[in-house]
Scaffold this motif. Structure first.
Motif, mmCIF file in Angstrom:
data_model
loop_
_atom_site.group_PDB
_atom_site.id
_atom_site.type_symbol
_atom_site.label_atom_id
_atom_site.label_comp_id
_atom_site.label_asym_id
_atom_site.label_seq_id
_atom_site.Cartn_x
_atom_site.Cartn_y
_atom_site.Cartn_z
ATOM 1 N N ARG A 106 0.822 -1.211 0.000
ATOM 2 C CA ARG A 106 0.000 0.000 0.000
ATOM 3 C C ARG A 106 0.852 1.256 0.000
ATOM 4 O O ARG A 106 0.452 2.297 -0.550
ATOM 5 N N GLN A 107 2.020 1.176 0.592
ATOM 6 C CA GLN A 107 2.903 2.341 0.648
ATOM 7 C C GLN A 107 3.548 2.641 -0.699
ATOM 8 O O GLN A 107 3.703 3.805 -1.078
ATOM 9 N N LYS A 108 3.906 1.591 -1.435
ATOM 10 C CA LYS A 108 4.681 1.837 -2.651
ATOM 11 C C LYS A 108 3.882 1.737 -3.947
ATOM 12 O O LYS A 108 4.364 2.122 -5.013
ATOM 13 N N LEU A 109 2.645 1.234 -3.895
ATOM 14 C CA LEU A 109 1.862 1.045 -5.106
ATOM 15 C C LEU A 109 0.662 1.985 -5.153
ATOM 16 O O LEU A 109 0.052 2.290 -4.128
ATOM 17 N N LYS A 110 0.329 2.401 -6.342
ATOM 18 C CA LYS A 110 -0.886 3.199 -6.552
ATOM 19 C C LYS A 110 -2.050 2.225 -6.740
ATOM 20 O O LYS A 110 -2.100 1.488 -7.721
ATOM 21 N N MET A 111 -3.010 2.252 -5.792
ATOM 22 C CA MET A 111 -4.096 1.277 -5.874
ATOM 23 C C MET A 111 -5.422 1.778 -5.302
ATOM 24 O O MET A 111 -6.340 0.987 -5.084
ATOM 25 N N LYS A 112 -5.571 3.069 -5.086
ATOM 26 C CA LYS A 112 -6.806 3.583 -4.496
ATOM 27 C C LYS A 112 -8.023 3.265 -5.359
ATOM 28 O O LYS A 112 -9.046 2.773 -4.875
ATOM 29 N N SER A 113 -7.930 3.551 -6.654
ATOM 30 C CA SER A 113 -9.056 3.280 -7.556
ATOM 31 C C SER A 113 -9.312 1.786 -7.671
ATOM 32 O O SER A 113 -10.460 1.338 -7.767
ATOM 33 N N TYR A 114 -8.240 1.010 -7.665
ATOM 34 C CA TYR A 114 -8.352 -0.450 -7.751
ATOM 35 C C TYR A 114 -9.143 -0.996 -6.570
ATOM 36 O O TYR A 114 -10.042 -1.842 -6.736
ATOM 37 N N LEU A 115 -8.839 -0.509 -5.359
ATOM 38 C CA LEU A 115 -9.531 -0.996 -4.169
ATOM 39 C C LEU A 115 -11.012 -0.643 -4.212
ATOM 40 O O LEU A 115 -11.864 -1.418 -3.746
ATOM 41 N N ASP A 116 -11.334 0.497 -4.780
ATOM 42 C CA ASP A 116 -12.733 0.878 -4.901
ATOM 43 C C ASP A 116 -13.450 0.034 -5.947
ATOM 44 O O ASP A 116 -14.570 -0.431 -5.730
ATOM 45 N N ARG A 117 -12.773 -0.174 -7.079
ATOM 46 C CA ARG A 117 -13.396 -0.919 -8.188
ATOM 47 C C ARG A 117 -13.671 -2.358 -7.808
ATOM 48 O O ARG A 117 -14.682 -2.934 -8.225
ATOM 49 N N PHE A 118 -12.784 -2.953 -7.013
ATOM 50 C CA PHE A 118 -12.936 -4.363 -6.667
ATOM 51 C C PHE A 118 -13.292 -4.565 -5.200
ATOM 52 O O PHE A 118 -12.860 -5.525 -4.572
ATOM 53 N N SER A 119 -14.105 -3.654 -4.698
ATOM 54 C CA SER A 119 -14.707 -3.862 -3.380
ATOM 55 C C SER A 119 -15.562 -5.120 -3.436
ATOM 56 O O SER A 119 -16.404 -5.270 -4.326
ATOM 57 N N PRO A 120 -15.386 -6.060 -2.510
ATOM 58 C CA PRO A 120 -16.170 -7.302 -2.563
ATOM 59 C C PRO A 120 -17.678 -7.073 -2.588
ATOM 60 O O PRO A 120 -18.400 -7.755 -3.308
ATOM 61 N N GLN A 121 -18.170 -6.106 -1.802
ATOM 62 C CA GLN A 121 -19.608 -5.875 -1.782
ATOM 63 C C GLN A 121 -20.101 -5.360 -3.125
ATOM 64 O O GLN A 121 -21.157 -5.765 -3.622
ATOM 65 N N ARG A 122 -19.314 -4.484 -3.742
ATOM 66 C CA ARG A 122 -19.691 -3.972 -5.055
ATOM 67 C C ARG A 122 -19.741 -5.109 -6.074
ATOM 68 O O ARG A 122 -20.629 -5.166 -6.926
ATOM 69 N N ALA A 123 -18.780 -6.010 -5.974
ATOM 70 C CA ALA A 123 -18.749 -7.146 -6.899
ATOM 71 C C ALA A 123 -19.931 -8.079 -6.675
ATOM 72 O O ALA A 123 -20.506 -8.605 -7.630
ATOM 73 N N ARG A 124 -20.312 -8.291 -5.409
ATOM 74 C CA ARG A 124 -21.449 -9.184 -5.130
ATOM 75 C C ARG A 124 -22.744 -8.614 -5.695
ATOM 76 O O ARG A 124 -23.652 -9.359 -6.079
ATOM 77 N N ASP A 125 -22.837 -7.286 -5.735
ATOM 78 C CA ASP A 125 -24.030 -6.671 -6.315
ATOM 79 C C ASP A 125 -24.131 -6.965 -7.810
ATOM 80 O O ASP A 125 -25.218 -7.076 -8.371
ATOM 81 N N LEU A 126 -22.944 -7.096 -8.454
ATOM 82 C CA LEU A 126 -22.919 -7.373 -9.889
ATOM 83 C C LEU A 126 -23.056 -8.859 -10.187
ATOM 84 O O LEU A 126 -23.769 -9.274 -11.096
ATOM 85 N N HIS A 127 -22.341 -9.674 -9.411
ATOM 86 C CA HIS A 127 -22.322 -11.125 -9.646
ATOM 87 C C HIS A 127 -22.372 -11.851 -8.311
ATOM 88 O O HIS A 127 -21.397 -11.818 -7.567
ATOM 89 N N PRO A 128 -23.416 -12.528 -7.989
ATOM 90 C CA PRO A 128 -23.373 -13.436 -6.833
ATOM 91 C C PRO A 128 -22.302 -14.484 -7.082
ATOM 92 O O PRO A 128 -22.337 -15.176 -8.084
ATOM 93 N N MET A 129 -21.314 -14.579 -6.203
ATOM 94 C CA MET A 129 -20.137 -15.412 -6.473
ATOM 95 C C MET A 129 -20.530 -16.866 -6.655
ATOM 96 O O MET A 129 -21.275 -17.428 -5.862
ATOM 97 N N GLY A 130 -20.020 -17.436 -7.722
ATOM 98 C CA GLY A 130 -20.298 -18.822 -8.038
ATOM 99 C C GLY A 130 -21.504 -19.011 -8.925
ATOM 100 O O GLY A 130 -21.792 -20.112 -9.357
ATOM 101 N N ASP A 131 -22.244 -17.919 -9.199
ATOM 102 C CA ASP A 131 -23.422 -18.045 -10.071
ATOM 103 C C ASP A 131 -22.987 -18.367 -11.485
ATOM 104 O O ASP A 131 -22.188 -17.639 -12.064
#
Length: 529
Positions: free
Chosen positions: A503-528
């Motif tokens: 987290r200190q050396k990499l740029k990943m703020k947008s990445y963490l937002d885009r791949f929030s688990p809850q956001r992903a579950r809203d799009l795809h129930p995992m395993g569906d």
């Protein structure tokens, strides 16, 4: 040619494998010159010159250009004056088959069906439901086969297919290697360090490059004449229509998948692979070395799934990079020392080609020479010892496979990487290493960590069940690495990585937002599915 001994640089014992020496080519048949170290013979049968077709059974190199196996099949068709029949299969019985993987391959099948609709070769895609199904099918009309060419891919399921077809058919069967720049048979040594393998391919680069596959060998064949035969009719009865399968999702859901994983939006096939390559070379190659580790900068090529599925070759990728760099062979180092500045290109291109040739192909070297490429015992001795010494160390957190699959850990960076894997079929290169290191840290033993990594990676990743992906998983545990200090709990002398440092050396703020688990579950129930 397989080696059963872990941590060995020179194989000491081999198992029964297809041979380098086959039945002599029939008199009067003049095949084009072909690199002998790319061919293995799955039996000692002769070609059947009274046959009707040369058959290319496509199982791994799913492309119509830059493909040694296709080149060899075209050469046999030319020499015998017989039409070429391309039979492409997807094997439902492979351990990690799923609707996600099949959907990706199916799009490539659709592209080839269109390309060959009026082309110089017959083409049919087919499903293989059980081991040996295709061998049994072909044996019913074996008299119509001049010979069979198939793909030589070093992992266990493909090697099983090669053995089965050779044992089942009383006709010449050749397995042809089009895995990469370095032929699988180029060395009998298992390289345990990247620097040694890099030095090896650099030393022989000119020879490897000179013996490259053709961009379009099919153009050498005459126009295809309509043909009706019992073999054609037999195969048409069991062939699938890719377009119908892609538009009728119930067909995918009805297949007997052991693991149900929903398809993703990434388009499969050679045309999408070439488009992605062109965009990468134009927009990202120059700064690849500086941007590739930062998730927010999206500096990677994204070609790994296309390489795994055989939609594009390393040679085609190399020449696209070389053209962009205005490269010529005389710019290569004359006395390579295993360093990354071998080509005399820009820093981005040098770093990318090192990933393509060194880190990708060292895994093929291991898988071709060791039957234990996916087993804990194949790790270096020092890694096995230190991991076992620390196997009982207290873990700060422990998670079940279900916890990990659902991205339900305390670590938002790890959860984002897992969510990316589940929802897109890919995972950022740098975070894939961190992903694995955390699994080692959060499971009850190194053996369990390995089993979980293989399960999650092979289930969800489009580039899974590939020598390169196994290299990445086993690098987590010490393969191709060295002992590190200070010795740490759980890891011992195995290299440690931390989320905090990332987290200190990499740029990943947008990445963490885009791949929030809850956001992903809203799009795809995992395993569906």
């Amino acid at each position: 040619m397989k080696n059963a001994c872990p941590d060995a640089e020179h194989p000491s014992n081999s198992q029964s494998q297809p041979h380098r020496v086959g039945f002599p080519t029939p008199a009067g048949i003049k095949l084009r010159a072909f690199p002998a170290d790319r061919i293995r013979y799955s039996n000692h049968q002769a070609a059947n010159l009274s046959g009707t077709f040369v058959l290319y059974w496509m199982t791994a190199f799913r492309r119509l250009g830059w493909n040694f196996a296709l080149d060899r099949a075209v050469s046999w068709a030319e020499a015998t004056g017989k039409p070429l029949f391309i039979l492409e299969s997807y094997s439902l019985w492979f351990p990690w088959s799923s609707n996600r993987h099949f959907y990706f391959v199916l799009q490539g099948m659709q592209g080839k069906a269109k390309d060959l609709q009026t082309g110089p070769a017959f083409y049919l895609p087919i499903l293989e439901h059980s081991p040996g199904d295709i061998a049994k099918l072909l044996s019913r009309e074996v008299g119509q086969l001049v010979c069979v060419i198939t793909d030589d891919y070093p992992l266990r399921p493909w090697q099983r297919q090669i053995r089965q077809i050779g044992e089942s058919l009383p006709v010449r069967v050749e397995a042809v290697d089009s895995c990469g720049l370095v032929p699988l048979a180029a060395s009998s040594r298992i390289f345990t360090r990247a620097v040694d393998f890099r030095r090896f391919w650099q030393k022989h680069f000119r020879k490897f490059l000179a013996a490259e596959p053709e961009p379009d060998s099919l153009r050498r064949l005459p126009p295809l004449q309509p043909a009706s035969s019992s073999l054609v009719e037999l195969l048409r009865q069991v062939a699938i229509d890719p377009e119908r399968w892609l538009t009728q999702s119930e067909k995918l859901r009805a297949l007997p998948w052991e693991r149900k994983v929903f398809p993703v939006d990434l388009p499969g096939g050679t045309s999408p692979a070439r488009k992605r390559l062109a965009q990468f070379v134009l927009n990202k190659l120059e700064e690849y070395d500086r941007r590739r580790n930062h998730p927010d900068l999206e500096g990677t090529s994204g070609l790994s799934p296309y390489l795994k599925c055989g939609f594009i070759s390393t040679q085609e990728i190399f020449w696209e990079v070389a053209r962009a760099e205005n490269w010529s062979l005389d710019r290569c180092l004359q006395n390579p020392l295993g360093k990354k500045n071998f080509f005399g290109m820009g820093a981005g291109a040098e770093e990318f080609l090192d990933q393509l040739f060194t880190w990708r192909e060292i895994g093929f070297n291991f898988a071709a020479l060791s039957d234990r490429y996916d087993q804990f015992e194949s790790l270096p001795g020092w890694a096995i010892q230190t991991l076992k010494e620390h196997a009982r160390d207290k873990r700060s957190y422990t998670y079940t496979l279900s916890d990990l699959e659902q991205a339900a850990t305390h670590d938002p960076v790890w959860n984002a990487a897992q969510t990316e894997l589940v929802t897109t079929g890919t995972i950022h290169n740098y975070l894939r290493m961190l992903w694995g290191k955390k699994i080692l840290e959060w499971t009850s033993s190194p053996e369990e960590a390995l089993a979980f990594m293989i399960e999650l990676n092979n289930r969800f990743a489009l580039d899974a069940e590939d020598p390169n992906s196994y290299s990445g998983i086993f690098w987590i545990l010490g393969r191709y690495d060295r002992p590190w200090g200070p010795e740490r709990p759980v890891f011992g002398k195995v290299r440690f990585m931390s989320t905090e440092a990332a987290r200190q050396k990499l740029k990943m703020k947008s990445y963490l937002d885009r791949f929030s688990p809850q956001r992903a579950r809203d799009l795809h129930p995992m395993g569906d599915p």
